[in-house]
Design an enzyme around this catalytic site. Structure first.
Site, PDB file in Angstrom:
ATOM      1  N   SER A 102       0.754  -1.297   0.164  1.00 23.25           N
ATOM      2  CA  SER A 102       0.104   0.051  -0.098  1.00 23.25           C
ATOM      3  C   SER A 102       0.728   1.196  -0.073  1.00 23.25           C
ATOM      4  O   SER A 102       1.972   1.108   0.627  1.00 23.25           O
ATOM      5  CB  SER A 102      -0.808   0.053   1.226  1.00 23.25           C
ATOM      6  OG  SER A 102      -1.863  -0.974   1.221  1.00 23.25           O
TER       7      SER A 102
ATOM      8  N   ASN B  92       0.051   4.828   0.787  1.00 23.76           N
ATOM      9  CA  ASN B  92      -0.543   5.999   1.169  1.00 23.76           C
ATOM     10  C   ASN B  92      -0.304   6.385   2.644  1.00 23.76           C
ATOM     11  O   ASN B  92       0.364   5.695   3.438  1.00 23.76           O
ATOM     12  CB  ASN B  92      -2.207   5.603   1.076  1.00 23.76           C
ATOM     13  CG  ASN B  92      -2.495   4.291   1.902  1.00 23.76           C
ATOM     14  OD1 ASN B  92      -2.139   3.259   1.285  1.00 23.76           O
ATOM     15  ND2 ASN B  92      -2.859   4.542   3.189  1.00 23.76           N
TER      16      ASN B  92
ATOM     17  N   MET C 228      -0.620   0.255   4.946  1.00 22.53           N
ATOM     18  CA  MET C 228      -1.557  -0.728   5.176  1.00 22.53           C
ATOM     19  C   MET C 228      -2.390  -0.651   6.415  1.00 22.53           C
ATOM     20  O   MET C 228      -3.447  -1.196   6.372  1.00 22.53           O
ATOM     21  CB  MET C 228      -1.192  -2.334   5.103  1.00 22.53           C
ATOM     22  CG  MET C 228      -0.162  -2.660   3.987  1.00 22.53           C
ATOM     23  SD  MET C 228       0.203  -4.333   4.316  1.00 22.53           S
ATOM     24  CE  MET C 228       0.605  -4.782   2.457  1.00 22.53           C
TER      25      MET C 228
ATOM     26  N   THR D 229      -7.163  -5.510   8.602  1.00 25.55           N
ATOM     27  CA  THR D 229      -8.464  -6.244   9.414  1.00 25.55           C
ATOM     28  C   THR D 229      -8.533  -5.839  10.893  1.00 25.55           C
ATOM     29  O   THR D 229      -9.516  -5.802  11.432  1.00 25.55           O
ATOM     30  CB  THR D 229      -8.358  -7.670   9.183  1.00 25.55           C
ATOM     31  OG1 THR D 229      -8.260  -7.890   7.761  1.00 25.55           O
ATOM     32  CG2 THR D 229      -9.442  -8.256   9.895  1.00 25.55           C
TER      33      THR D 229
ATOM     34  N   ALA E   3      -6.777  -7.504  13.196  1.00 25.75           N
ATOM     35  CA  ALA E   3      -6.530  -8.412  14.359  1.00 25.75           C
ATOM     36  C   ALA E   3      -5.010  -8.363  15.013  1.00 25.75           C
ATOM     37  O   ALA E   3      -4.049  -8.016  14.393  1.00 25.75           O
ATOM     38  CB  ALA E   3      -6.386  -9.873  13.481  1.00 25.75           C
TER      39      ALA E   3
ATOM     40  N   HIS F 235       1.762 -10.256   5.468  1.00 19.30           N
ATOM     41  CA  HIS F 235       2.521 -10.165   6.651  1.00 19.30           C
ATOM     42  C   HIS F 235       4.033 -10.595   6.183  1.00 19.30           C
ATOM     43  O   HIS F 235       4.531 -11.448   6.692  1.00 19.30           O
ATOM     44  CB  HIS F 235       2.231 -11.207   7.713  1.00 19.30           C
ATOM     45  CG  HIS F 235       0.634 -11.082   8.082  1.00 19.30           C
ATOM     46  ND1 HIS F 235       0.019 -11.898   8.523  1.00 19.30           N
ATOM     47  CD2 HIS F 235      -0.148  -9.833   8.011  1.00 19.30           C
ATOM     48  CE1 HIS F 235      -1.379 -11.513   9.073  1.00 19.30           C
ATOM     49  NE2 HIS F 235      -1.256 -10.219   8.402  1.00 19.30           N
TER      50      HIS F 235
ATOM     51  N   ASN G 115       7.420  -4.987  10.098  1.00 14.66           N
ATOM     52  CA  ASN G 115       7.339  -6.328  10.532  1.00 14.66           C
ATOM     53  C   ASN G 115       8.864  -7.073  10.003  1.00 14.66           C
ATOM     54  O   ASN G 115       9.257  -8.145  10.387  1.00 14.66           O
ATOM     55  CB  ASN G 115       6.396  -7.131   9.403  1.00 14.66           C
ATOM     56  CG  ASN G 115       4.858  -6.377   9.954  1.00 14.66           C
ATOM     57  OD1 ASN G 115       4.689  -6.256  11.030  1.00 14.66           O
ATOM     58  ND2 ASN G 115       3.999  -6.697   8.919  1.00 14.66           N
TER      59      ASN G 115
ATOM     60  N   THR H 220       1.441  -7.122  13.377  1.00 14.10           N
ATOM     61  CA  THR H 220       1.425  -5.650  13.413  1.00 14.10           C
ATOM     62  C   THR H 220       1.716  -5.323  14.890  1.00 14.10           C
ATOM     63  O   THR H 220       2.211  -4.436  15.068  1.00 14.10           O
ATOM     64  CB  THR H 220       0.277  -5.046  12.486  1.00 14.10           C
ATOM     65  OG1 THR H 220       0.238  -5.572  11.388  1.00 14.10           O
ATOM     66  CG2 THR H 220       0.240  -3.545  12.836  1.00 14.10           C
TER      67      THR H 220
HETATM   68  P1  FAD Z   1       2.907  -0.214   6.164  1.00 18.67           P
HETATM   69  O1  FAD Z   1       1.826   0.084   6.889  1.00 18.67           O
HETATM   70  O2  FAD Z   1       2.996  -1.032   4.768  1.00 18.67           O
HETATM   71  O3  FAD Z   1       3.484   1.477   5.377  1.00 18.67           O
HETATM   72  C1  FAD Z   1       4.575   1.566   4.966  1.00 18.67           C
HETATM   73  C2  FAD Z   1       4.449   3.044   4.310  1.00 18.67           C
HETATM   74  O4  FAD Z   1       5.841   3.442   3.833  1.00 18.67           O
HETATM   75  C3  FAD Z   1       3.574   3.007   3.114  1.00 18.67           C
HETATM   76  O5  FAD Z   1       2.622   3.987   3.315  1.00 18.67           O
HETATM   77  C4  FAD Z   1       4.355   3.491   1.872  1.00 18.67           C
HETATM   78  O6  FAD Z   1       3.895   4.370   1.084  1.00 18.67           O
HETATM   79  C5  FAD Z   1       5.738   4.087   2.686  1.00 18.67           C
HETATM   80  N1  FAD Z   1       6.885   4.087   1.888  1.00 18.67           N
HETATM   81  C6  FAD Z   1       7.700   2.997   1.371  1.00 18.67           C
HETATM   82  N2  FAD Z   1       8.818   3.298   0.363  1.00 18.67           N
HETATM   83  C7  FAD Z   1       8.903   4.894   0.657  1.00 18.67           C
HETATM   84  C8  FAD Z   1       9.559   5.629   0.390  1.00 18.67           C
HETATM   85  N3  FAD Z   1      10.784   5.395  -0.433  1.00 18.67           N
HETATM   86  N4  FAD Z   1       9.478   6.886   0.737  1.00 18.67           N
HETATM   87  C9  FAD Z   1       8.288   7.312   1.376  1.00 18.67           C
HETATM   88  N5  FAD Z   1       7.512   6.625   1.886  1.00 18.67           N
HETATM   89  C10 FAD Z   1       7.787   5.276   1.355  1.00 18.67           C
HETATM   90  N6  FAD Z   1      -1.705  -6.962   9.967  1.00 18.67           N
HETATM   91  C11 FAD Z   1      -2.307  -7.623  11.288  1.00 18.67           C
HETATM   92  O7  FAD Z   1      -1.452  -7.550  12.121  1.00 18.67           O
HETATM   93  N7  FAD Z   1      -3.469  -8.054  11.478  1.00 18.67           N
HETATM   94  C12 FAD Z   1      -4.411  -7.923  10.560  1.00 18.67           C
HETATM   95  O8  FAD Z   1      -5.745  -8.073  10.771  1.00 18.67           O
HETATM   96  C13 FAD Z   1      -3.919  -7.383   9.266  1.00 18.67           C
HETATM   97  N8  FAD Z   1      -4.866  -7.250   8.146  1.00 18.67           N
HETATM   98  C14 FAD Z   1      -4.508  -6.855   7.117  1.00 18.67           C
HETATM   99  C15 FAD Z   1      -5.680  -6.670   6.169  1.00 18.67           C
HETATM  100  C16 FAD Z   1      -5.249  -6.016   4.742  1.00 18.67           C
HETATM  101  C17 FAD Z   1      -6.388  -5.984   3.814  1.00 18.67           C
HETATM  102  C18 FAD Z   1      -4.023  -5.541   4.608  1.00 18.67           C
HETATM  103  C19 FAD Z   1      -3.651  -4.761   3.494  1.00 18.67           C
HETATM  104  C20 FAD Z   1      -3.008  -5.954   5.653  1.00 18.67           C
HETATM  105  C21 FAD Z   1      -3.248  -6.292   6.712  1.00 18.67           C
HETATM  106  N9  FAD Z   1      -2.163  -6.428   7.928  1.00 18.67           N
HETATM  107  C22 FAD Z   1      -2.563  -7.052   9.023  1.00 18.67           C
HETATM  108  C23 FAD Z   1      -0.856  -6.077   7.569  1.00 18.67           C
HETATM  109  C24 FAD Z   1      -0.749  -4.575   8.341  1.00 18.67           C
HETATM  110  O9  FAD Z   1      -1.513  -3.841   7.905  1.00 18.67           O
HETATM  111  C25 FAD Z   1       0.693  -4.322   8.198  1.00 18.67           C
HETATM  112  O10 FAD Z   1       1.672  -5.460   9.063  1.00 18.67           O
HETATM  113  C26 FAD Z   1       1.245  -3.164   8.848  1.00 18.67           C
HETATM  114  O11 FAD Z   1       0.436  -1.813   8.157  1.00 18.67           O
HETATM  115  C27 FAD Z   1       2.529  -2.851   8.498  1.00 18.67           C
HETATM  116  O12 FAD Z   1       3.067  -1.676   9.163  1.00 18.67           O
HETATM  117  P2  FAD Z   1       4.330  -0.723   8.701  1.00 18.67           P
HETATM  118  O13 FAD Z   1       4.219   0.530   9.374  1.00 18.67           O
HETATM  119  O14 FAD Z   1       5.568  -1.686   8.757  1.00 18.67           O
HETATM  120  O15 FAD Z   1       4.298  -0.542   7.089  1.00 18.67           O
END
Ligand code: FAD
Length: 505
Positions: A94, A96, A100, A105, A107, A423, A457, A469
């Site tokens: 994702s 934005n 994500m 979801t 959980a 994940h 992760n 997460t």
């Molecule tokens: P992310 O949320 O992936 O965010 C990373 C961000 O970095 C993004 O917005 C991206 O645009 C930005 N980025 C990347 N590269 C660059 C760059 N070079 N410069 C600037 N910005 C950049 N997890 C759970 O534990 N339980 C659940 O129930 C679950 N359900 C899910 C259901 C769906 C439909 C989805 C899509 C995901 C689900 N997940 C779930 C996974 C969970 O959303 C992710 O584990 C979590 O969002 C990871 O967080 P994060 O901060 O590491 O990264």
């Protein structure tokens, strides 16, 4: 805002998903003056930023927000874009504000047994997990009254609970959701994690702002280079600390682009093999529920997605994470014409822990670039013999669980394509020592690079089966403690020239 307002910040966080936002919130709450920049390559979808798209009431607007998060290329699950990696065909990202975390979801199970990180004391990790639950507003009882949920759990408990400690027995799934006074639900996005920090002058949030690399002065991170994706303008931003929280594929990409290339970078990639199965509660169970509760189907109300979610926790004896979701199949009748009550169709998802290998990896090249000019990535990923055996065991376990709950709707359990769990873990994993098998220490500090943290992760070093997460937000809480100490220790040396970002390129 697409370009940062200031040339210099105390902390710059790249990636506005749950883990980057957790760093912002922890430093904002505990440091009285720190100036913080949170930036994301994707667009800001909502005001306040990072709201979960499920909270957008208008369906057309919600679909627009999901599409805006996907970017160009083939869409995966709503809000995600497929990576198009043949070895990991369902892998998706994702892009934005909120990452994500605006689509998930929610959980939030705690890890158990072999999922836990051996070199972080349990009491410390439990305190971090508690703080993560606060940040995500986790509630295990938001849907206690979902129709048939008790019955589903009673049936699962009869099969699984014997011999388990109380906290690893069948239970409602802890979910990142708040029940409002009118009974409706608000799903936690990163707006919830950021809280008041998002509206404070000390915190800037820049969207459509791509980080191109971390700037290093010798072995010290001194800032980043960013590009405004609307205008193409590039700029250097100084910082006393940099956190890269850009997901499990793009965090190692940025380290590679910055010349930070420890041997374990991108390796130990793991995604949880996921097996699904569906059953329906027997008619006599449905009739008995009506008789006992005295409630009609209409009084029970419609079941919304995720309203009946149960959890079969991972244990070392049952090394799978069970996520059991009651679905609203109405008004679609089954193939045999039976009209099914909301909540009586039960989907079972069994997640396996991957057999972790350094050969499973995301590899980067200096000779090819992706669409945004960052090093092109290539995934190498396979199931080992141990994985294949675990997948067969998980199929048996989920079929047994399904038989305990009701009447099978599928011929046999189905293994989803690799990458389906969303994940992805391990690619900048933490370790107790800099021995070539990890990228950062247990506080998420990149080995041998001062002022540089990684989050997501990707820092989890163990083979988890549970949704990760909550764990990665807990590890961000831990990392933020070390980052605050770093800000304190560098405060005296922070000269006006350094503040203005002079001389550190
Ligand atoms: P992310 O949320 O992936 O965010 C990373 C961000 O970095 C993004 O917005 C991206 O645009 C930005 N980025 C990347 N590269 C660059 C760059 N070079 N410069 C600037 N910005 C950049 N997890 C759970 O534990 N339980 C659940 O129930 C679950 N359900 C899910 C259901 C769906 C439909 C989805 C899509 C995901 C689900 N997940 C779930 C996974 C969970 O959303 C992710 O584990 C979590 O969002 C990871 O967080 P994060 O901060 O590491 O990264």
């Amino acid at each position: 805002m697409s370009l940062p307002r200031h040339p210099s910040y105390d902390l710059v966080v790249v990636g506005s998903g749950p883990t980057g936002s957790a760093y912002v919130r922890e430093v904002y709450d505990r440091h009285p003056t720190a100036r913080i920049l949170l930036l994301d390559a994707g667009p800001r979808l909502t005001d306040p930023p990072g709201t979960h798209v499920k909270n957008i009431a208008d369906s057309a607007e919600r679909a627009r927000a999901q599409r805006a998060s996907e970017g160009p290329g083939p869409a995966g699950r709503p809000g995600t874009r497929l990576l198009e990696a043949p070895d990991l065909p369902a892998a998706a990202l994702s892009t934005n504000v909120g990452g994500m975390g605006a689509h998930w979801t929610g959980a939030c199970p705690r890890p158990g047994g072999g999922e836990r990180i051996g070199f972080i004391p349990d009491a410390e990790m439990d305190a971090h997990l508690s703080r993560a639950e606060q940040l995500l507003r986790v509630d295990a009882h938001a849907f206690d009254h979902a129709p048939f949920a008790d019955e589903v759990r009673r049936r699962l408990a009869a099969l699984f609970d014997a011999g388990r400690p109380p906290h690893r027995r069948v239970a409602p799934m802890p979910l990142a959701v708040t029940t409002r006074s009118d009974g409706a639900h608000t799903w936690s996005g990163t707006d919830v994690i950021l809280g008041r920090a998002a509206a404070d002058e000390r915190v800037d949030i820049a969207d459509r702002c791509l980080c191109l690399r971390v700037v290093l002065d010798g072995d010290t991170a001194t800032g980043i280079v960013v590009r405004d994706l609307a205008t193409g303008e590039e700029r250097r931003v100084s910082a006393r600390a940099v956190v890269i929280a850009a997901d499990a594929l793009r965090t190692p990409q940025l380290l590679h682009a910055s010349g930070v290339r420890p041997p374990a970078l991108g390796r130990y990639l793991n995604d949880q093999p996921q097996i699904v199965y569906a059953v329906r509660l027997p008619d006599d169970v449905v009739a008995a529920h009506r008789a006992v509760t005295g409630r009609t189907r209409d009084e029970d109300g419609a079941i919304v997605a995720q309203s009946g979610v149960s959890w079969v926790p991972y244990t070392d004896a049952h090394p799978f994470h069970g996520q059991v979701m009651q679905l609203d199949a109405s008004p679609v009748p089954l193939a045999d014409g039976t009209d099914v009550e909301p909540g009586a169709i039960v989907g079972l998802g069994w997640f396996c822990a991957k057999d972790i290998s350094p050969d499973d990896r995301v590899e980067f090249t200096d000779t090819a670039a992706d669409a945004r000019g960052l090093p092109a990535l290539r995934i190498h990923y396979r199931y080992s013999d141990r994985d294949l055996a675990a997948i067969e065991q998980a199929k048996e376990a989920v079929a047994e669980a399904g038989a305990a709950v009701g009447i099978p709707l599928d011929d046999s359990p189905l293994l989803l394509p690799a990458g389906s769990s969303l994940h992805y873990q391990g690619t900048t994993r933490m370790g107790p020592a800099d021995d070539g098998t990890s990228v950062c220490d247990s506080h998420s500090r990149v080995w041998n690079t001062r002022g540089l943290w990684v989050a997501g992760n990707n820092v989890i070093p163990t083979a988890t089966a549970c949704n990760p997460t909550l764990t990665s937000v807990a590890l961000a809480v831990r990392g933020a403690r070390a980052l605050l100490a770093h800000l304190d220790s560098t405060a005296e040396r922070s000269t006006p020239a350094a503040q203005a970002g002079v001389g550190t390129a």
